[in-house]
Scaffold this motif. Sequence first.
Motif, PDB file in Angstrom:
ATOM      1  N   SER A  98       0.831  -1.210   0.000  1.00 37.09           N
ATOM      2  CA  SER A  98       0.000   0.000   0.000  1.00 37.09           C
ATOM      3  C   SER A  98       0.860   1.251   0.000  1.00 37.09           C
ATOM      4  N   ASP A 127       3.735   1.667  -1.298  1.00 39.09           N
ATOM      5  CA  ASP A 127       4.358   1.854  -2.609  1.00 39.09           C
ATOM      6  C   ASP A 127       3.446   2.604  -3.578  1.00 39.09           C
ATOM      7  N   LYS A 128       2.146   2.628  -3.293  1.00 40.90           N
ATOM      8  CA  LYS A 128       1.183   3.247  -4.202  1.00 40.90           C
ATOM      9  C   LYS A 128       0.842   4.688  -3.816  1.00 40.90           C
TER      10      LYS A 128
END
Length: 276
Positions: free
Chosen positions: A152, A154-155
């Motif tokens: 999560s 990373d987004k």
Amino acid sequence: MSSAPNNDLVLRPFEGLPNEQDLVAMRQLIPAATITTATTAEHGGQRVTLATILPMNWPAIRRSDGSVVVGLQASVPGGDLSRAFGQAIVQALAEEPGSPVPAVELAADSPRLQDVLEVSGGLDIEVHDSFEFWVDPDADRTPEVEASLRESNDKIMPTAPVEGLEHAYWVDAGPKEHLRWVLDADEDRVIDAVARLHARRESGIAEGTKYVGSFRAEGMTIPVWDLPSGFGAEGVEEHAEAFRTRFLEALETTEPLSVLERRARGGIVARQVTLR
């Protein structure tokens, strides 16, 4: 049994709460942010964290210590976001510690956030660069939890408040950077203000920046500017005072648009990106 709830649309659901514009930003713009407050004495004086989003897009969860976390970006029923999230808090308080609220169940007597929250101390927002606030401090951090958190995180699009420009947020959206400013103003007035400034070649924040459109959300207007790559929140802050002064002066002007300003407005409307 309670009768069916009223589903009438409330255009400004957070009206009357401190920091209304930042609550709108949490609902619409910011990936990861929290506001810490509590319920009123009538609702137990329990600690509440208003958050942008929770795992599984849950509306709320009751943590192991009994506190409640609310996810303001969750999909909720009814036409009044404040009532839906007030009900989410009530449902969470009725759950066993460590349990989520998977769905909000509205009733005629569902309270609004304005009725549930103790807000005398204000509602101060904190923007985060990770979803670490998801993790219950009293729960085990299993490998599965850690992996989900990393995925999560990373987004997340990097986002930051802009010092000197209240309720404005810089975001790095990958190919472009943007400034998004939550204003308690009618959208037509905002476009008029941009037109007044554009006629003087002053509608950008600084050289290389460009106004690209606006949208309305929860009763607020949110104009958006494109920024050059690498401009950063610091670049906006460098020009924030001068930009804020000229923009608010244009926004407060009530004189009819001049011929040049009307021409500028027509061009802005014709080119405006639809951001609704």
